[in-house]
Design a protein around this motif. Structure first.
Motif, PDB file in Angstrom:
ATOM      1  N   ILE A 344       0.859  -1.192   0.000  1.00 52.90           N
ATOM      2  CA  ILE A 344       0.000   0.000   0.000  1.00 52.90           C
ATOM      3  C   ILE A 344       0.891   1.237   0.000  1.00 52.90           C
ATOM      4  CG2 ILE A 344      -1.692   1.330   1.325  1.00 52.90           C
ATOM      5  CD1 ILE A 344      -2.746  -1.388   2.354  1.00 52.90           C
ATOM      6  N   ASN A 345       0.716   2.068  -1.002  1.00 48.42           N
ATOM      7  CA  ASN A 345       1.519   3.277  -1.126  1.00 48.42           C
ATOM      8  C   ASN A 345       0.956   4.381  -0.240  1.00 48.42           C
ATOM      9  OD1 ASN A 345       3.549   4.991  -2.298  1.00 48.42           O
ATOM     10  ND2 ASN A 345       1.926   5.942  -3.510  1.00 48.42           N
ATOM     11  N   VAL A 346       1.836   5.020   0.526  1.00 46.02           N
ATOM     12  CA  VAL A 346       1.441   6.137   1.390  1.00 46.02           C
ATOM     13  C   VAL A 346       1.688   7.440   0.634  1.00 46.02           C
ATOM     14  CG1 VAL A 346       1.918   7.350   3.535  1.00 46.02           C
ATOM     15  CG2 VAL A 346       1.898   4.859   3.501  1.00 46.02           C
ATOM     16  N   VAL A 347       0.643   8.224   0.465  1.00 44.14           N
ATOM     17  CA  VAL A 347       0.708   9.458  -0.321  1.00 44.14           C
ATOM     18  C   VAL A 347       1.091  10.645   0.548  1.00 44.14           C
ATOM     19  CG1 VAL A 347      -0.634  11.014  -1.808  1.00 44.14           C
ATOM     20  CG2 VAL A 347      -1.013   8.551  -1.905  1.00 44.14           C
ATOM     21  N   LEU A 348       0.663  10.643   1.797  1.00 40.38           N
ATOM     22  CA  LEU A 348       0.847  11.801   2.677  1.00 40.38           C
ATOM     23  C   LEU A 348       0.969  11.318   4.110  1.00 40.38           C
ATOM     24  CD1 LEU A 348      -1.011  15.152   2.651  1.00 40.38           C
ATOM     25  CD2 LEU A 348      -1.408  13.678   4.606  1.00 40.38           C
ATOM     26  N   ILE A 349       1.792  12.016   4.887  1.00 39.01           N
ATOM     27  CA  ILE A 349       2.011  11.656   6.288  1.00 39.01           C
ATOM     28  C   ILE A 349       1.940  12.918   7.128  1.00 39.01           C
ATOM     29  CG2 ILE A 349       3.583  10.610   7.958  1.00 39.01           C
ATOM     30  CD1 ILE A 349       5.050   9.375   5.475  1.00 39.01           C
ATOM     31  N   THR A 350       1.265  12.824   8.263  1.00 43.39           N
ATOM     32  CA  THR A 350       1.294  13.927   9.229  1.00 43.39           C
ATOM     33  C   THR A 350       1.119  13.348  10.627  1.00 43.39           C
ATOM     34  OG1 THR A 350       0.307  16.047   9.839  1.00 43.39           O
ATOM     35  CG2 THR A 350      -1.180  14.379   9.011  1.00 43.39           C
TER      36      THR A 350
END
Length: 816
Positions: A344-350
């Motif tokens: 699963i590709n992670v597009v954004l992290i916060t």
């Protein structure tokens, strides 16, 4: 060496391929060319559809393959008109479709379409188009070597999105170059092969990537990506009509924009040429002389801080929360490892600084798998309550600002958040790297069009601000307002930078709506009569569903039901401009609620014309109170109708006749009793008292009516009959004042927290005595103006004047 790549639309037909041949032949005058081509437009989708149909046991795949074969043979006949020229390519095309049919039959028999088989199936599109283009060059006397990309580009076995072995690929390309000294190669894009020789693909859009890989391996002087648009644009032109080309851009900016949905360029394309320092042009096959976009190491600074805007749709946020995360190392690593195992590709992290939660953005299609693997990974912590189960939120999108120069411009984030906030776009998550090259915000997918347009206007369109008006009540005042808008549109654009567009006009029977660009304000009356019916609730739903930036609802009615629409509109950050006095004079709790909604949702609720038509009465009162002054007393004549009546009644003609004249000249409501019974003036002084800070209700305003009770019974005809019957009463009122040298004025008063309205005898020398015609006047006695009041005076009735007051409120709301 030059590498030129042409996309699917560029080779969608024989006519388009002719364009490609001409462009390549022109480029070849400058040196050797490697030409990379995509499949004929739509072919890859058709092949995928055929494979899926076959796997599902649906024999429609056979018809799809026959159509594709006919299309390619037709293209070959058009490009190679002579039979001798077709002698080689036509049998080869037929053989390829025979292979395709056998492959599809196998999928049909097994009822399964594996990633490896799908890659092989999709590869035929580029193989067919590239051989066809190579044959077309040969038919025109240009020697073109066909290069099988599967023999040049080596990858791993991750079918569907294979990763390139750069070292092996470079060696294979170099060897082919030495063995094939032709000045023109034609290669299929998108496809490659693993170490076992199995066909792999580089992901949708991978033809760009193929070209970049070959350019880097060959040390090309430049890479040109030819598509159907003239370069990269400041925004998606399907969302922003005023999007403009970006002439020059850095590799990093191009990578950011392409990653965030700029479809003109496949994101992985940038990296190989960036590492090799190869400039990349993005050009338009159908407008080859357009400049396009040059992607380079150090482009000139952009005129503004932001180079472009982009977005990704179909996004979901995954929130991992819990007190058990605080101060415990390793939670983030376990989360990302679990997602990685599920590919699963992670597009954004916060992540919050409290360490209480981690939020990641993934594709909506990955939500179910993500929830399963993450809940499994943290099953122990969830069971003990140290963590909450993973909480996905879908229906979202990312909107990103991209620009190398943003780091040098303070306040970019503030402008971003302010522009979105003013238009009711709620931000669910934010991510910004230390490079300050990209600021990403997660919003509702339904708000993307509005958000992109708002931000494009904020950062790229200093000339005009588009404002969208929804006008309810195109009657006497409303019609004048629309005429004024029509007259002033050019002036507002040129002098104030406001592009006021009337999107919809509604009355009690019909609603006229514009699809694009706003309604024609010269022809709306005839068109409105032919427009469909729409209820008030449906009109409100229309405004909300259109979700346009800088929207203003303009209520030019006296309809209580219309006032009921203000709250839901304000809650969607739609500004409200109200000529209608009902809302501001309704229950105090409702009045306060509307004012609070406007503050909470960062919009405007303006109702200057509720008191004194276009006179700046409410605005002046607001200025006084905001600057710290305290209003102690107000005395006013607030009815242009009543002032006109009493200025023109001297007993020489009946009172009823003077009232009829006022109605004929447009100074009264359709039912004059609404003006003469004092209730309208009572509403106005109530509104002023509230704006001065008093929590008054309508019942708190004393109304000393001068009309006999019988005048208020029955209909308007009966009203005029009763005025005639009571003529002695009105004559007596006049005589009593005139005998003392005074004049009759219907006066509204506020003092010591109390308000009243009623007929008064005004002596000479008083500020109200010389009030003529239909004029209104308000006297403000404040701490700063204790003896000599602050006076606001002027015409207080008439359609033109009232419309101009509504217009002024629209401008105030638009310039928020």
């Amino acid at each position: 060496m030059q590498v030129l790549k042409f996309g699917g639309t560029s080779v969608a037909s024989a006519e388009n391929i002719e364009r490609v041949l001409a462009i390549v032949q022109q480029a070849s005058t400058l040196g050797p060319v490697v030409l990379v081509v995509s499949a004929l437009g739509g072919t890859t989708d058709a092949l995928i559809g055929a494979g899926q149909a076959a796997a599902a046991g649906n024999e429609s795949f056979r018809a799809t393959l026959r159509q594709l074969e006919a299309r390619h043979l037709t293209a070959a006949e058009a490009l190679l008109p002579q039979a001798a020229q077709q002698a080689d390519i036509q049998p080869w095309l037929t053989a390829q479709f025979t292979e395709l049919a056998l492959l599809a039959d196998g999928i049909f028999a097994l009822g399964e379409l594996s990633p490896r088989t799908l890659d092989r199936l999709m590869s035929y599109g580029e193989l067919l188009s590239s051989r066809l283009v190579a044959a077309a060059f040969a038919a025109r006397g240009t020697a073109a070597a066909w290069a099988d990309s599967r023999q040049l580009i080596r990858t791993n076995s991750r079918f569907g999105m294979a990763q390139v072995d750069e070292a092996t690929t470079e060696a294979l390309v170099t060897a082919f170059q030495l063995q094939t000294p032709a000045s023109l190669w034609v290669a299929p894009g998108f496809i490659a092969a693993d170490t076992e020789g199995h066909t792999t693909t580089l992901g949708r859009g991978g033809s760009d990537y193929t070209a970049a890989i070959l350019a880097a391996a060959l040390g090309a002087a430049k890479l040109e990506i030819w598509t159907d648009v003239s370069g990269m644009l400041t925004a998606d032109p399907r969302l922003v009509r005023s999007a403009r080309p970006i002439a020059r851009i850095s590799y990093e900016e191009a990578m950011e924009l392409s990653h965030f949905g700029a479809k003109v360029l496949y994101a992985p394309t940038v990296q190989p040429v960036r590492q090799a320092g190869i400039p990349m042009w993005i050009k338009n096959t159908f407008a080859p002389h357009d400049y396009g976009t040059l992607v380079e190491v150090a482009p000139p600074p952009s005129p503004g801080a932001v180079r472009g805007l982009s977005s990704i749709g179909s996004l979901a946020l995954l929130n991992l929360e819990g007190g058990g995360m605080v101060g415990v190392p390793g939670f983030a690593a376990r989360l990302f490892a679990a997602l990685a195992r599920a590919r699963i590709n992670v597009v954004l992290i916060t992540q919050s600084s409290s360490e209480h939660s981690i939020c990641v953005g993934v594709s909506e299609g990955d939500v179910a798998a993500a929830q399963r693997v993450v809940d499994e990974e943290f099953a122990g912590e969830i069971a003990t309550g140290r963590l909450d189960p993973l909480r996905p939120e879908t229906g979202l999108a990312i909107v990103a600002l991209v620009g190398e120069n943003m780091r040098n411009h303070p306040g970019i984030s503030g402008r971003l958040f302010g522009a979105l906030g003013h238009n009711g776009v709620n931000i669910r998550a934010i991510a910004q790297g230390a490079s300050e090259r990209n600021i990403s915000t997660v919003i509702r997918a339904a708000d993307v069009r509005k958000a992109i347009n708002v931000l494009h206007e904020e950062f790229f369109e200093a000339t005009y601000k588009q404002v969208n008006l929804f006008v309810l009540g195109p009657g006497n005042v409303g019609g004048k307002l629309l005429g004024q808008l029509h007259q002033q549109q050019p002036y507002l654009r040129d002098k104030l930078g406001l592009d006021l567009r009337v999107v919809a006009i509604a009355n009690s029977r019909h609603c006229l709506v514009s699809d694009e660009g706003g309604l024609d304000l010269a022809s709306w009356p005839a068109e409105l009569n032919e427009a469909p019916r729409l209820s008030l609730d449906e009109f409100t739903d229309l405004i909300i569903s259109k979700n346009l930036r800088n929207s203003i609802f303009v209520d030019v009615t006296a309809n209580p039901a219309a006032a009921g629409q203000y709250a839901p509109l304000l809650a969607k950050s739609v500004a409200v401009v109200a000529c209608n006095k009902v809302a501001a004079s309704s229950a105090y709790a409702s009045y306060r609620h509307l004012k609070q909604l406007a503050r909470d949702f960062n919009t405007k609720y303006l109702f200057e014309t509720n008191v004194g038509a276009a006179l700046p009465v409410i605005g002046t009162l607001g200025d006084l109170t905001r600057s710290g002054d305290v209003v102690r007393r107000m005395q006013a004549v607030l009815s242009g109708t009543l002032n006109f009546v009493f200025n023109n009644y001297d007993g020489s003609r009946p009172f009823a006749e003077v009232v009829a004249q006022a109605q004929a000249e447009g100074y009264t409501e359709p039912d004059p009793r609404l003006d003469l019974n004092g209730s309208d003036v009572a509403r106005k002084i109530l509104i002023l008292a509230r704006e001065a800070g008093q929590a008054l209700e309508m019942s708190d305003v004393a109304n000393e009516s001068f009309l006999p009770a019988s005048c208020l019974e029955g209909d308007v005809t009966a009203f005029y009959e009763q005025l005639a019957v009571h003529e002695p009463h009105f004559r007596a009122l006049y005589d009593a004042a005139a005998g003392k040298g005074k004049r009759l004025k219907f006066v509204a008063q506020y003092a010591d927290g109390k308000a009243s309205v009623g007929l008064q005898q005004i002596a000479p020398g008083h500020d109200l005595y010389e009030l003529r015609g239909k004029d209104n006047v308000v006297l403000f006695y404040t701490d700063r103006y204790p003896e000599q009041p602050l006076v606001v005076k002027g015409a207080g009735a008439g359609a033109e004047v009232t419309a101009s007051g509504v217009f002024a409120d629209i401008i105030r709301a638009a310039r928020l």
